[in-house]
Write an enzyme that holds these catalytic residues in place. Structure first.
Site, short mmCIF file in Angstrom:
data_model
loop_
_atom_site.label_atom_id
_atom_site.label_comp_id
_atom_site.label_asym_id
_atom_site.label_seq_id
_atom_site.Cartn_x
_atom_site.Cartn_y
_atom_site.Cartn_z
N GLU A 1 28.49 12.52 -121.56
CA GLU A 1 29.86 12.47 -122.07
C GLU A 1 30.12 11.01 -122.44
O GLU A 1 29.93 10.12 -121.60
CB GLU A 1 30.83 12.94 -120.99
CG GLU A 1 32.24 13.01 -121.50
CD GLU A 1 33.24 13.50 -120.45
OE1 GLU A 1 32.80 13.99 -119.38
OE2 GLU A 1 34.44 13.40 -120.72
N LYS B 1 31.07 7.12 -112.88
CA LYS B 1 31.50 6.47 -114.12
C LYS B 1 32.97 6.08 -114.07
O LYS B 1 33.37 5.03 -114.57
CB LYS B 1 31.28 7.42 -115.31
CG LYS B 1 29.96 7.19 -116.03
CD LYS B 1 29.98 7.81 -117.41
CE LYS B 1 29.67 9.28 -117.34
NZ LYS B 1 29.47 9.90 -118.66
N ARG C 1 21.07 14.82 -107.73
CA ARG C 1 21.65 13.60 -108.29
C ARG C 1 21.01 12.40 -107.63
O ARG C 1 20.70 12.44 -106.44
CB ARG C 1 23.12 13.61 -107.86
CG ARG C 1 24.11 13.43 -108.89
CD ARG C 1 25.50 13.35 -108.28
NE ARG C 1 26.23 12.40 -109.06
CZ ARG C 1 26.68 12.68 -110.29
NH1 ARG C 1 26.50 13.87 -110.82
NH2 ARG C 1 27.31 11.76 -110.97
#
Ligand code: ATP
Ligand code: MG
Length: 576
Positions: A51, A285, A275
């Protein structure tokens, strides 16, 4: 295998590699799918779907190595797809930085795609789901939808709008698209099961109204698809065979499959892996953006940041990052990796490749009394003892040199083998010197050490076989150039940055000493020709690279890493 060979011209032949036990279960899954011809003779197709709402970090590097690296191993292809379904948080700056970072890591995409490329197709598919009685327009507010959702132990409640006619739904949805309704007044929802044990299946929202300009589609749309509705269909459009993502999406997988099955489109499959979490490192982020916005670091590419641009500026190499990612592999359960492992791979790579140079960070002047005044000479030095092809260079030596303050003690503690009065040491690649006396300033600090040298020990060995216990680096004071050096330490002082007491804050755990700036550092003159990004091992000190802030007048070096892991040593001591 070269990480850059992702574009394999031989797309027809897909052969199964030998079965093997690996540290990456995703590889085994793909190998099995190839063996059983799950996708016929189709090419393995993956995607990396960031994204564009921030810069990539080291966690993304793991995902990139998985998406591009595994496709590459199986002769497949990888698309870079921007998941740009959220117009409010996304910016072109992020898109560009992500492209730069993926390339820098050594990968190239087959196609550059955007979820927004598919807004038209996604809208058509939404109409189809409405016509099939599988989607409806809901007038409940976001709060009401949440209240109707139920909990893990209680089923949800159906919306009073759930059983609208297909015609009414079609009409309302088309008018949502036409911009007739304000933000938040209506949504389109999938009609699945409000009693499902999986909350994601309780009539998830597919579209919301948002009168916001999009970085690519401008004002064309005022309804935007939700991530869950866009992602699987985008995968399907691109014939993605293996859509690999992190474990937090596991609960979304039934929904991912539901949309694809209802629409009868290419059956992309989602597979979740762990992750990357690193000690002393924060990889959210949103929080990284906050660090930048609040000025707690100097931008996204601050060398203390775990962003790709930060560690690149700090001097990390794509080779080391790829080796690290290959080593950690992928699994089905989350864990935490020691940041020292990443540092280990970085030291290993730089040890093999970085040119050596001499730099004195905390200079102390040494005068060699029996060396002729006004004279100097050049000693020949290997650029990299690990790499015979790296060649030799000439380093000037003279009567006055600088050594590290730590390398001299007027009163040496026990087991101190470096320079002290009466003690003989080797100046690396040059001569043996023996200290005799010191000069002090008004406050008693040693400002100058007087030595004599043995002219027969040129090159660093005495003909009579005399042994010395210490070899030190040095820089000739007449030839030295000056630089600023930035020493970095961990950005957070706790192994888990999120470990803070109630009422505390993540940023309370910021290490106040993560940046130390040294000025007046003395460098050997060959470093004057360093270019931005050039990496060196400053002998006995650490790995450094020339920073983007450097100018012709002022050199600035970043310390990538100290030679050994002093932090771990200090901690070990503290912990007993
Ligand atoms: P954040 O939670 O920090 O906002 P994100 O997951 O929302 O990150 P995306 O841009 O959506 O960021 O991520 C793109 C891809 O990278 C996704 O497939 C995601 O699963 C993967 N990814 C993100 N963070 C990590 C991580 N720490 N380790 C491994 N993969 C990651
Ligand atoms: Mg995400």
């Amino acid at each position: 295998m070269a990480a850059t060979s992702n574009t394999n011209p031989d797309t027809a032949a897909v052969t199964a590699p030998e079965p093997r036990v690996t540290n990456n279960f995703l590889r085994d899954v793909i190998a099995e799918d190839v063996r059983t011809k799950k996708y016929g003779d189709a090419t393995i197709q993956t995607r990396f779907p960031p994204e564009p709402n921030g810069y990539l970090h080291i966690g993304h590097a793991k995902a990139i190595c998985i998406d591009f690296g595994l496709a590459d191993e199986f002769g497949g292809k990888t698309n870079l797809r921007f998941d740009d379904t959220n117009p409010e948080k996304e910016e072109t700056e992020y898109v560009e930085s992500i492209k730069t970072d993926v390339r820098w890591l050594g990968f190239d995409w087959e196609r550059l795609c955007y979820a927004s490329d598919y807004f038209g197709q996604l809208y058509e598919w939404a109409l189809k789901l409405i016509k099939d009685g599988k989607a409806y327009v809901d007038d409940l507010s976001a709060d009401e939808i949440r209240q109707h959702r139920g909990t893990l132990t209680e089923p949800g409640k159906e919306s009073p709008y759930r059983n609208r006619s297909i015609d009414e739904n079609l009409d309302l949805f088309q008018r949502m698209k036409a911009g007739e309704f304000p933000d938040g007044s209506r949504v389109l929802r999938a009609k699945i099961d409000m009693a499902s044990p999986n909350l994601n299946m309780r009539d998830p929202v597919m579209y919301r109204i948002l009168h916001a300009a999009h970085h690519r589609t401008g004002d064309e749309w005022c309804i935007y698809p939700m991530y869950d509705y866009a992602h699987g269909q985008s995968d399907s459009i691109e014939n993605v065979t293996h859509s690999m993502c992190t474990l937090e999406f596991a609960d979304h997988q039934p929904l991912y499959r539901w949309y694809i099955e209802q629409l009868g489109i290419f059956p992309s499959q989602q597979i979740e892996f762990d992750r990357l979490n690193l000690t002393y490192t924060m990889l959210s982020k949103r929080k990284l953006l906050q660090l930048v916005r609040e000025g707690r670091v100097n931008g996204w590419d601050d060398p203390r940041m775990p962003t790709i641009s930060g560690i690149r500026r700090r001097g990390f190499t794509p080779e080391a990052i790829r080796a690290f990612c290959a080593d950690i592999g992928a699994s089905r359960t989350n864990g935490t990796t020691d940041v020292e492992l990443l540092e280990h791979f970085q030291r290993d790579d730089l040890n093999r490749r970085a040119a050596r140079a001499m730099a004195v960070l905390h200079p102390l002047k040494v005068v060699i009394d029996n060396y002729p005044e006004g004279q100097s000479e050049y000693v020949e030095v290997a650029n990299n003892p690990e790499d015979p092809n790296a060649g030799m260079r000439q380093v000037p030596f003279g009567r006055e040199i600088y050594i590290e303050q730590d390398d001299f003690r007027e009163v040496p503690p026990p087991k101190y083998y470096r320079l002290s009065p009466g003690k003989e040491v080797r100046l690396r690649n040059a001569y043996f010197v023996t200290a005799h006396s010191v000069v002090k300033d008004g406050t008693g600090n040693v400002t100058e050490v007087h030595c004599t040298y043995d002219p027969l020990s040129r090159g660093g060995n005495s003909p009579d076989g005399r042994k010395v216990k210490s070899t030190m680096h040095w820089v000739s004071s007449a030839h030295a150039i000056e630089a600023e050096i930035r020493l970095y330490d961990k950005l957070f002082s706790k192994p888990d940055p999120f470990d803070f007491p109630e009422g505390g804050d993540l940023f309370d755990n910021l290490n106040p000493n993560s940046l130390e700036i040294l000025t007046g550092v003395k460098l050997e003159p060959s470093l004057a020709s360093a270019k931005v990004g050039d990496r060196y091992q400053f002998e006995r000190v650490g790995y450094f690279c020339l920073d983007t802030d450097s100018t012709a007048e002022k050199l600035v070096f970043n310390r990538t890493l100290p030679l050994k892991d002093t932090w771990a040593k200090i901690e070990k001591k503290a912990g007993g």
